[in-house]
Motif scaffolding. Structure first.
Motif, PDB file in Angstrom:
ATOM      1  N   PRO A   1       0.116  -0.018  -4.078  1.00 48.18           N
ATOM      2  CA  PRO A   1      -1.279   0.440  -4.014  1.00 48.18           C
ATOM      3  C   PRO A   1      -2.209  -0.240  -5.028  1.00 48.18           C
ATOM      4  O   PRO A   1      -3.393  -0.439  -4.740  1.00 48.18           O
ATOM      5  N   LEU A   2      -1.698  -0.619  -6.200  1.00 52.88           N
ATOM      6  CA  LEU A   2      -2.576  -1.235  -7.219  1.00 52.88           C
ATOM      7  C   LEU A   2      -2.852  -2.711  -6.942  1.00 52.88           C
ATOM      8  O   LEU A   2      -3.641  -3.336  -7.638  1.00 52.88           O
ATOM      9  N   PHE A   3      -2.178  -3.275  -5.937  1.00 54.49           N
ATOM     10  CA  PHE A   3      -2.330  -4.712  -5.679  1.00 54.49           C
ATOM     11  C   PHE A   3      -2.847  -4.986  -4.261  1.00 54.49           C
ATOM     12  O   PHE A   3      -2.667  -6.070  -3.726  1.00 54.49           O
ATOM     13  N   ARG A   4      -3.500  -3.979  -3.678  1.00 56.22           N
ATOM     14  CA  ARG A   4      -4.039  -4.165  -2.312  1.00 56.22           C
ATOM     15  C   ARG A   4      -5.412  -4.824  -2.353  1.00 56.22           C
ATOM     16  O   ARG A   4      -6.065  -4.838  -3.393  1.00 56.22           O
ATOM     17  N   GLY A   5      -5.824  -5.347  -1.203  1.00 54.79           N
ATOM     18  CA  GLY A   5      -7.155  -5.941  -1.095  1.00 54.79           C
ATOM     19  C   GLY A   5      -7.274  -7.300  -1.759  1.00 54.79           C
ATOM     20  O   GLY A   5      -8.364  -7.762  -2.066  1.00 54.79           O
ATOM     21  N   ARG A   6      -6.138  -7.970  -2.023  1.00 54.47           N
ATOM     22  CA  ARG A   6      -6.165  -9.293  -2.660  1.00 54.47           C
ATOM     23  C   ARG A   6      -5.584 -10.355  -1.736  1.00 54.47           C
ATOM     24  O   ARG A   6      -5.268 -11.454  -2.154  1.00 54.47           O
ATOM     25  N   GLY A   7      -5.333  -9.978  -0.476  1.00 56.87           N
ATOM     26  CA  GLY A   7      -4.843 -10.968   0.489  1.00 56.87           C
ATOM     27  C   GLY A   7      -3.339 -11.102   0.529  1.00 56.87           C
ATOM     28  O   GLY A   7      -2.807 -11.978   1.223  1.00 56.87           O
ATOM     29  N   LEU A   8      -2.602 -10.232  -0.206  1.00 60.37           N
ATOM     30  CA  LEU A   8      -1.147 -10.401  -0.250  1.00 60.37           C
ATOM     31  C   LEU A   8      -0.488 -10.074   1.090  1.00 60.37           C
ATOM     32  O   LEU A   8       0.406 -10.799   1.541  1.00 60.37           O
TER      33      LEU A   8
END
Ligand SMILES: CC(C)(COP(=O)(O)OP(=O)(O)OC[C@H]1O[C@@H](n2cnc3c(N)ncnc32)[C@H](O)[C@@H]1OP(=O)(O)O)[C@@H](O)C(=O)NCCC(=O)NCCS
Length: 192
Positions: free
Chosen positions: A108-115
């Motif tokens: 959840p803390l690393f969403r919205g970065r294209g991963l």
């Protein structure tokens, strides 16, 4: 063919925020960080994962019986922390033996970065190079963001069933099956 398609790993990605991320298939030594990753799954998202991933013995079992031909988890790492996982699931026999299923989960803390987009794209390529003919992915209708990611990468709706699946609170949800046909390089070669 699968071994060949994994030759390029580990790979280094720069995510949308500029964060450096290493991507490679799961290895036995990843047991602890992989388990820690699943502890970050919010309660309301647990039903989206088909296994009891909060149980250490489940992850220990996966890490001790790695078989990329059946389950190929591609992990994203920042330092030693797992921040995302995208898995190609295959059945080695039966009537779905030509079909791979993709699942993805991002911390959840690393969403919205294209991963998610990058990992799913990578797994599509691995499947294609390994001779998988079709891909599928399963969702509940509320997973709009995930559906958007898969649609962007070429998946389309195969089936929507109203109030077909039920969560742990016995609430019904619409079921969505998306799919994609993979064209082999030979087929491309024949075009034009
Ligand atoms: C759905 C999920 C995989 C997306 O992961 P992600 O790494 O955040 O996705 P990306 O950053 O690659 O973004 C892909 C698209 O999601 C949408 N998106 C990204 N951040 C968003 C945000 N904050 N709000 C709304 N939509 C957003 C955008 O459409 C984005 O495309 P764009 O970059 O062209 O705008 C992640 O939210 C997740 O793990 N969800 C729970 C599990 C799940 O649903 N898994 C799928 C089951 S197969």
């Amino acid at each position: 063919m699968l071994d060949q398609s994994l030759e390029g790993f580990p790979k280094s990605y720069r995510l949308d925020s500029g964060l450096e991320c290493e991507v490679r298939p799961l290895e036995a030594r990843d047991e602890t960080p992989f388990w820690e990753f699943f502890q970050a799954v919010p309660q309301e998202e647990r039903m989206l994962i088909k296994h009891h991933v909060h149980r250490p013995e489940v992850i220990a079992d996966w890490c001790s019986k790695i078989d990329y031909g059946r389950n190929l988890p591609l992990l994203g790492f920042v330092d030693d922390q797992v921040i995302g996982a995208c898995t190609l699931h295959q059945q080695l026999g039966g009537w779905k033996r030509h079909i791979g299923r993709i699942s993805v989960f991002i911390h959840p803390l690393f969403r919205g970065r294209g991963l998610a987009k990058s990992l799913v794209q990578e797994v599509i390529q691995i499947a294609q190079q390994s001779g998988v003919e079709k891909l599928e992915a399963e969702f509940i209708a509320e997973q709009e963001r995930a559906i958007q990611v898969f649609a962007f990468l070429g998946f389309s709706d195969l089936l929507r069933l109203e109030a077909y699946v039920r969560d742990m609170q016995a609430v019904s949800h619409d079921y969505v099956l998306m799919g994609m046909d993979l064209t082999t390089d030979e087929e491309y070669a024949g075009v034009g």
